[in-house]
Design an enzyme around this catalytic site. Structure first.
Site, PDB file in Angstrom:
ATOM      1  N   HIS A  89       0.821  -1.210   0.000  1.00 35.93           N
ATOM      2  CA  HIS A  89       0.000   0.000   0.000  1.00 35.93           C
ATOM      3  C   HIS A  89       0.857   1.262   0.000  1.00 35.93           C
ATOM      4  O   HIS A  89       0.544   2.237  -0.696  1.00 35.93           O
ATOM      5  CB  HIS A  89      -0.924  -0.001   1.217  1.00 35.93           C
ATOM      6  CG  HIS A  89      -2.084  -0.937   1.093  1.00 35.93           C
ATOM      7  ND1 HIS A  89      -3.047  -1.059   2.065  1.00 35.93           N
ATOM      8  CD2 HIS A  89      -2.444  -1.796   0.102  1.00 35.93           C
ATOM      9  CE1 HIS A  89      -3.947  -1.944   1.678  1.00 35.93           C
ATOM     10  NE2 HIS A  89      -3.599  -2.414   0.500  1.00 35.93           N
ATOM     11  N   TYR A  99      -9.872   4.132   2.430  1.00 40.83           N
ATOM     12  CA  TYR A  99     -10.382   2.961   3.161  1.00 40.83           C
ATOM     13  C   TYR A  99     -11.903   2.957   3.305  1.00 40.83           C
ATOM     14  O   TYR A  99     -12.538   1.901   3.125  1.00 40.83           O
ATOM     15  CB  TYR A  99      -9.698   2.841   4.519  1.00 40.83           C
ATOM     16  CG  TYR A  99      -8.360   2.150   4.434  1.00 40.83           C
ATOM     17  CD1 TYR A  99      -8.265   0.772   4.513  1.00 40.83           C
ATOM     18  CD2 TYR A  99      -7.191   2.875   4.242  1.00 40.83           C
ATOM     19  CE1 TYR A  99      -7.042   0.123   4.406  1.00 40.83           C
ATOM     20  CE2 TYR A  99      -5.964   2.257   4.138  1.00 40.83           C
ATOM     21  CZ  TYR A  99      -5.896   0.875   4.229  1.00 40.83           C
ATOM     22  OH  TYR A  99      -4.688   0.238   4.115  1.00 40.83           O
ATOM     23  N   GLU A 141       0.707   1.771   8.020  1.00 46.37           N
ATOM     24  CA  GLU A 141       1.174   2.513   6.853  1.00 46.37           C
ATOM     25  C   GLU A 141       1.665   3.907   7.222  1.00 46.37           C
ATOM     26  O   GLU A 141       2.628   4.409   6.628  1.00 46.37           O
ATOM     27  CB  GLU A 141       0.051   2.566   5.811  1.00 46.37           C
ATOM     28  CG  GLU A 141      -0.193   1.200   5.180  1.00 46.37           C
ATOM     29  CD  GLU A 141      -1.578   1.014   4.599  1.00 46.37           C
ATOM     30  OE1 GLU A 141      -2.250   2.045   4.326  1.00 46.37           O
ATOM     31  OE2 GLU A 141      -2.009  -0.141   4.430  1.00 46.37           O
ATOM     32  N   TYR A 212       8.718  -3.824  -9.185  1.00 45.30           N
ATOM     33  CA  TYR A 212       9.832  -4.587  -9.737  1.00 45.30           C
ATOM     34  C   TYR A 212      10.920  -4.712  -8.680  1.00 45.30           C
ATOM     35  O   TYR A 212      11.346  -3.711  -8.096  1.00 45.30           O
ATOM     36  CB  TYR A 212      10.400  -3.915 -10.993  1.00 45.30           C
ATOM     37  CG  TYR A 212       9.459  -3.963 -12.174  1.00 45.30           C
ATOM     38  CD1 TYR A 212       9.236  -5.151 -12.866  1.00 45.30           C
ATOM     39  CD2 TYR A 212       8.778  -2.816 -12.587  1.00 45.30           C
ATOM     40  CE1 TYR A 212       8.360  -5.188 -13.950  1.00 45.30           C
ATOM     41  CE2 TYR A 212       7.900  -2.858 -13.659  1.00 45.30           C
ATOM     42  CZ  TYR A 212       7.698  -4.048 -14.336  1.00 45.30           C
ATOM     43  OH  TYR A 212       6.820  -4.100 -15.399  1.00 45.30           O
ATOM     44  N   PHE A 390       5.392 -12.906  -6.122  1.00 44.59           N
ATOM     45  CA  PHE A 390       4.931 -11.735  -6.875  1.00 44.59           C
ATOM     46  C   PHE A 390       3.419 -11.731  -7.038  1.00 44.59           C
ATOM     47  O   PHE A 390       2.894 -11.519  -8.113  1.00 44.59           O
ATOM     48  CB  PHE A 390       5.606 -11.663  -8.237  1.00 44.59           C
ATOM     49  CG  PHE A 390       7.110 -11.637  -8.199  1.00 44.59           C
ATOM     50  CD1 PHE A 390       7.768 -10.922  -7.217  1.00 44.59           C
ATOM     51  CD2 PHE A 390       7.866 -12.331  -9.120  1.00 44.59           C
ATOM     52  CE1 PHE A 390       9.168 -10.878  -7.169  1.00 44.59           C
ATOM     53  CE2 PHE A 390       9.250 -12.301  -9.084  1.00 44.59           C
ATOM     54  CZ  PHE A 390       9.893 -11.579  -8.101  1.00 44.59           C
ATOM     55  N   PRO A 392      -0.593 -10.454  -6.304  1.00 43.49           N
ATOM     56  CA  PRO A 392      -1.219  -9.134  -6.175  1.00 43.49           C
ATOM     57  C   PRO A 392      -1.521  -8.802  -4.731  1.00 43.49           C
ATOM     58  O   PRO A 392      -1.696  -9.677  -3.890  1.00 43.49           O
ATOM     59  CB  PRO A 392      -2.517  -9.288  -6.978  1.00 43.49           C
ATOM     60  CG  PRO A 392      -2.787 -10.755  -7.012  1.00 43.49           C
ATOM     61  CD  PRO A 392      -1.442 -11.415  -7.008  1.00 43.49           C
TER      62      PRO A 392
END
Length: 394
Positions: A89, A99, A141, A212, A390, A392
């Site tokens: 995030h 949110y 976060e 990446y 990798f 989601p």
């Protein structure tokens, strides 16, 4: 993490909904994304369009909802997942104001897809549970944003970078070197972390964000990623990776968010490392190997890697340099074109030290197979194994 705000009745409602989520969860999350994007198309600038088309994004959210339902009385069990998602995030610059939007359309989709099973009590329970979990993410976060910005060379948001060099590494994989446009310092990062590029395709109204892995050691004057040219069902030609390969040139500008991610190696430790990679999954592993050896040249590292053939083995020269330079670094390469595979015998040969830490990265089937052999055949503790596929974010 606590659920003290939830009544015992709400906890019971949520736990009882777990089987329903297992059955109808993907329908709920698919409907959720459809309605949210219809009402808030600006969010399509954040979410991965390919993951939506392939259904991997709704599936990931469904699995997270199910895990929350099963662990509603022990949310501490979800801490590793919370940390991983929080890093994603922050890399995407998710903000607290988003949110409530997610919560609104998630409960709305539950009500529609569950029908008569969606009692007022169940929806109220999930509404309160969502608020609690959202607050946990927002706080995690907030801390990460502060840490990211306050470190030397750090920043929040997307910082302009310039392509400094491009190197073809193998059939299908190319490395891109980026330097900050302002010429100021770069922050350090933990080997294994990734950066996020914001890409605008020609004639596309939405921006696309892609993670990446950094494929070089920290402490350089550049960031390097090594990108595989992708093709995928439902999203022909892998639009973003192909754009980078075909259209990104030296001197071009691209916005990048700061390094993030929890699939990392501790360069201050001295226990042995076993790195197991397949295909482009080696990119964070080569960063781990180089970063760990820069910090401690005597650290024992076994790098077990498989690719189709030598033409498909990106960064082979760098692996060979490490192999030649460090007596304590050993590369074990297997090419599947010659029916040479990573097998139990090879893994047994590199698992002699009980203190070793294992890092697995590659396709889901590869990492699952490796993990099964390590745990079931070689008695390696799950706590000593880290795995990256990798996948989601949610």
């Amino acid at each position: 993490m606590t659920t003290t705000m939830l009544s015992s009745k709400h906890v019971t409602e949520i736990k009882a909904s777990a089987p329903v989520l297992a059955e109808k969860g993907e329908a709920i999350t698919t409907r959720f994304y459809e309605q949210m994007f219809e009402a808030h198309p600006e969010l399509l600038n954040i979410f991965n369009h390919r993951n939506q088309k392939q259904g991997t994004q709704p599936r990931a959210l469904m699995q997270t909802l199910y895990a929350a339902a099963v662990n509603i009385e022990n949310l501490e069990a979800l801490l590793p997942t919370v940390q991983k998602i929080a890093h994603k995030h922050v890399a995407l610059q998710i903000v607290p104001e988003q949110y409530p939007i997610v919560g609104h359309y998630l409960i709305k989709a539950m009500k529609e897809e569950l029908g008569d099973a969606a009692s007022d009590e169940l929806l109220e329970a999930w509404g309160q549970a969502y608020e609690i979990v959202a607050d946990i993410f927002i706080e995690a976060e907030k801390k990460l944003y502060q840490e990211t910005k306050n470190q030397r060379g750090g920043w929040n948001g997307f910082r302009p970078f310039v392509v400094d060099a491009i190197t073809k590494e193998s059939d299908g994989i190319t490395s891109f070197y980026f330097k900050p446009e302002d010429g100021n310092a770069l922050p350090t990062f933990s080997p294994g972390q990734y950066i996020t590029l914001r890409v605008l395709l020609p004639d596309d109204p939405y921006t696309h964000l892609r993670h990446y892995s950094l494929s070089d050691a920290p402490g350089k004057d550049h960031f390097r990623i090594s990108v595989k040219r992708e093709t995928a069902p439902g999203y022909p030609d892998g639009a973003i990776s192909n754009f980078l390969h075909d259209h990104l040139d030296v001197g071009d500008q691209i916005p990048i968010s700061a390094p993030a991610g929890v699939f990392t190696v501790d360069t201050n430790a001295d226990h042995p490392l076993v790195l197991l990679g397949a295909g482009v999954g080696q990119t964070p592993l080569i960063s781990m190997a180089k970063g760990a050896l820069d910090a401690n040249p005597d650290r024992k590292i076994d790098f077990v890697y498989t690719a189709k053939n030598e033409d498909n083995h990106a960064l082979l020269k760098e692996m060979n340099v490490l192999n030649d330079q460090y007596d304590n670094f050993q590369a074990h390469v297997r090419y599947t074109d010659t029916d040479d595979h990573i097998n139990r015998e090879l893994l047994q040969a590199v698992t002699k030290n009980d203190a070793a830490e294992f890092f697995l990265c590659g396709p889901g089937s590869f990492t699952a197979d490796m993990k099964e052999i390590l745990e079931n055949d070689l008695n390696i503790s799950e706590s000593n194994i880290q795995r990256e596929m990798f996948k989601p974010f949610v």
